[in-house]
Design a protein around this motif. Structure first.
Motif, PDB file in Angstrom:
ATOM      1  N   ARG A  82      35.331  40.954  23.811  1.00  0.00           N
ATOM      2  CA  ARG A  82      35.465  39.755  24.630  1.00  0.00           C
ATOM      3  C   ARG A  82      36.573  40.052  25.634  1.00  0.00           C
ATOM      4  NH1 ARG A  82      31.001  37.178  24.052  1.00  0.00           N
ATOM      5  NH2 ARG A  82      31.970  35.325  24.938  1.00  0.00           N
ATOM      6  N   PRO A  83      36.228  40.564  26.814  1.00  0.00           N
ATOM      7  CA  PRO A  83      37.256  41.027  27.754  1.00  0.00           C
ATOM      8  C   PRO A  83      38.129  39.888  28.271  1.00  0.00           C
ATOM      9  CG  PRO A  83      35.112  40.966  28.816  1.00  0.00           C
ATOM     10  CD  PRO A  83      34.871  40.682  27.366  1.00  0.00           C
ATOM     11  N   LYS A  84      39.395  40.201  28.450  1.00  0.00           N
ATOM     12  CA  LYS A  84      40.322  39.251  29.067  1.00  0.00           C
ATOM     13  C   LYS A  84      40.492  39.562  30.553  1.00  0.00           C
ATOM     14  CE  LYS A  84      42.893  38.330  24.806  1.00  0.00           C
ATOM     15  NZ  LYS A  84      44.207  38.433  24.110  1.00  0.00           N
ATOM     16  N   ARG A  85      40.539  40.855  30.881  1.00  0.00           N
ATOM     17  CA  ARG A  85      40.611  41.266  32.285  1.00  0.00           C
ATOM     18  C   ARG A  85      39.764  42.527  32.445  1.00  0.00           C
ATOM     19  NH1 ARG A  85      43.250  40.220  37.034  1.00  0.00           N
ATOM     20  NH2 ARG A  85      43.785  42.013  38.345  1.00  0.00           N
ATOM     21  N   ALA A  86      38.624  42.383  33.092  1.00  0.00           N
ATOM     22  CA  ALA A  86      37.665  43.478  33.246  1.00  0.00           C
ATOM     23  C   ALA A  86      37.685  44.001  34.672  1.00  0.00           C
ATOM     24  CB  ALA A  86      36.264  43.005  32.885  1.00  0.00           C
ATOM     25  N   VAL A  87      37.732  45.315  34.815  1.00  0.00           N
ATOM     26  CA  VAL A  87      37.684  45.965  36.126  1.00  0.00           C
ATOM     27  C   VAL A  87      36.383  46.750  36.213  1.00  0.00           C
ATOM     28  CG1 VAL A  87      38.715  47.677  37.646  1.00  0.00           C
ATOM     29  CG2 VAL A  87      40.177  46.104  36.366  1.00  0.00           C
ATOM     30  N   THR A  88      35.560  46.436  37.202  1.00  0.00           N
ATOM     31  CA  THR A  88      34.314  47.155  37.446  1.00  0.00           C
ATOM     32  C   THR A  88      34.523  48.098  38.625  1.00  0.00           C
ATOM     33  OG1 THR A  88      32.980  45.297  36.644  1.00  0.00           O
ATOM     34  CG2 THR A  88      31.879  46.934  38.016  1.00  0.00           C
TER      35      THR A  88
END
Length: 486
Positions: free
Chosen positions: A298-304
């Motif tokens: 459950r990502p809190k801060r995702a970078v794509t």
């Protein structure tokens, strides 16, 4: 008689003797409010109403030399289906689409019409083109929602058996055409549900899975046998399929091999290819948590990392899972390969964009879990082979973007399983199967191929276009004749 005729079209009231047509603006697509949709997986565009569809269809000039058809990879008779919508004959419009397109409800949602059919619309020279994609979606949705099924081309059995490997857009197209031309067709799919990238790669909010499965069920009703959990190349090879009684094989296994960044820290916990991330969300229903506990985390801060449609899908999906969502892209907004509509939707929903930014290394904690992405500022230099300006690093410009999840969406390579396990199939330098551009025949007699396994990662509609070419050539190979109906 069609009940939908009770709506008056603007075209009905036009005096044919008048020199000028009324100027009708391109009709906007109703959309779910971005403040709400960022928290759900419901479809974003809501679709045209009957009235709006007829109004938009009335804009079509019905050109004798239709540039829109030239821009369509599957050669839909676009003026004809639009004219039927303008006249309120919605089910017939869907039938006209189905003559050339096995998946109109899909293509109306995900195809880049702005660079294909709509790019050839004469109205687009001085204004806005006809919204061909939106009208395609409308007609297909109308037929599905009203239980209408297109007439079947009743061909006599040829006695020939065909194996179609891969149940994505190309394979679905080949199977649909060959079954109506009298061949026995078996469609093999490695995963537990047919649909290929339409099922595992494109999020629910952009392409509802029930629409894909509706089309798969239509194939089943037409007589196509679908065998899932069959990874050809492992359970059986193409050679074994031919030895077991199939008269021809079509390979449409796509480009499902993800590419990575090749930077330090890429093996850290919390780094995912876009393929894995989206497959878990879409096909394994991780969006329905906690009922389906299949989310990677459950990502809190995702970078794509990336700037294509897959990157937009990944970033917008992460946002809906509750994360702060960031896109890192090494060029500017103008160079982004993603559809402008998808970029706009991501911006509306609150995805943060770091442009002219390239990843340098992935930062981790003592447990090898992602803590951030170290990046470099970039500036644009001279154009490269793609025609886009080449990104050049700015010296001493490193900075860190905080993250607990990194999603790598920088492209895919062809699935190598079938060509590696099959004798006599020529493979190109980049791992694609070499096929004749007209017939899609490979170097192995009786074996044809199309879609991303031939072209590399491309669009749904281009894969379908190659599927149609292959189907016609396969019918001629099997019977020595042209297809009985097209």
């Amino acid at each position: 008689m069609h009940a939908e005729h009770d709506i008056e079209s603007p075209r009905d009231s036009i005096d044919p003797k008048r020199a000028k047509r009324p100027k009708i603006p391109r009709q906007p697509m109703p959309e779910q409010d971005p403040r709400r949709r960022r928290f759900n997986f419901e479809e974003v565009p809501r679709g045209y109403s009957k009235e709006t569809a007829r109004l938009e269809a009335s804009r079509c000039l019905q050109c004798k030399k239709a540039g829109c058809i030239k821009g369509c990879p599957v050669n839909i008779n676009i003026p004809a289906f639009i004219d039927l919508i303008a006249k309120g004959r919605f089910a017939e419009a869907a039938d006209k689409l189905k003559e050339q397109n096995a998946l109109p409800a899909v293509c109306g949602r995900v195809c880049p019409q702005e660079s294909q059919c709509e790019a050839g619309c004469i109205l687009g020279k001085k204004g806005d083109p006809v919204a061909i994609g939106r009208l395609e979606r409308f007609a297909a949705d109308y037929a599905r929602n009203h239980g209408h099924e297109p007439p079947v081309c009743a061909a006599t059995s040829t006695g020939k058996r065909v194996a179609v490997v891969g149940a994505g857009p190309a394979g679905i197209t080949v199977a649909g055409d060959l079954i109506r031309w009298g061949h026995e067709v078996v469609l093999f799919e490695a995963l537990h549900l047919a649909g290929g990238v339409l099922m595992y790669g494109i999020p629910q909010f952009r392409l509802p899975k029930e629409i894909v499965q509706y089309e798969i069920n239509t194939l089943k009703k037409s007589g196509v046998e679908i065998r899932t959990d069959m990874a050809i190349g492992m359970t059986q090879t193409v050679d074994q399929l031919l030895e077991s009684g199939f008269d021809a094989v079509f390979v449409g296994t796509g480009a499902g091999l993800p590419m990575f960044l090749n930077i330090p820290g890429e093996n850290a916990i919390g780094v995912f290819s876009a393929n894995e991330f989206l497959t878990r969300i879409n096909l394994m229903k991780a969006y329905d948590f906690p009922k389906y506990a299949t989310a990677p985390i459950r990502p809190k801060r995702a970078v794509t990392v990336g700037g294509g449609n897959v990157a937009m899908d990944s970033a917008r999906t992460a946002l809906r899972l509750g994360a702060e969502s960031v896109i890192v892209y090494r060029r500017s907004l103008e160079e982004m390969p993603a559809r402008a509509e998808e970029v706009h939707h991501a911006q509306e929903e609150g995805v943060e964009f770091h442009l002219l930014t390239a990843p340098k290394r992935i930062l981790t904690d003592a447990r090898n879990r992602v803590t951030g992405l170290e990046c470099l500022r970039m500036e644009l230099g001279e154009p490269d082979a793609t025609g886009r300006r080449r990104p050049m690093p700015v010296e001493d410009s490193e900075f860190v973007v905080a993250a607990d999840t990194i999603i790598v969406a920088v492209g895919n390579q062809p699935n190598p399983l079938v060509p590696r396990t099959s004798s006599g199939i020529e493979v190109g330098r980049r791992g694609t199967i070499v096929a004749d551009p007209e017939t899609m025949a490979t170097s192995k007699p009786g074996v044809f191929a199309g879609g991303d396994i031939v072209s590399g990662a491309a669009t749904v509609i281009s894969a379908m276009g190659q599927g149609k070419q292959a189907a016609r050539a396969m019918h001629s190979y099997l019977t020595g004749e042209e297809p009985p109906c097209v």
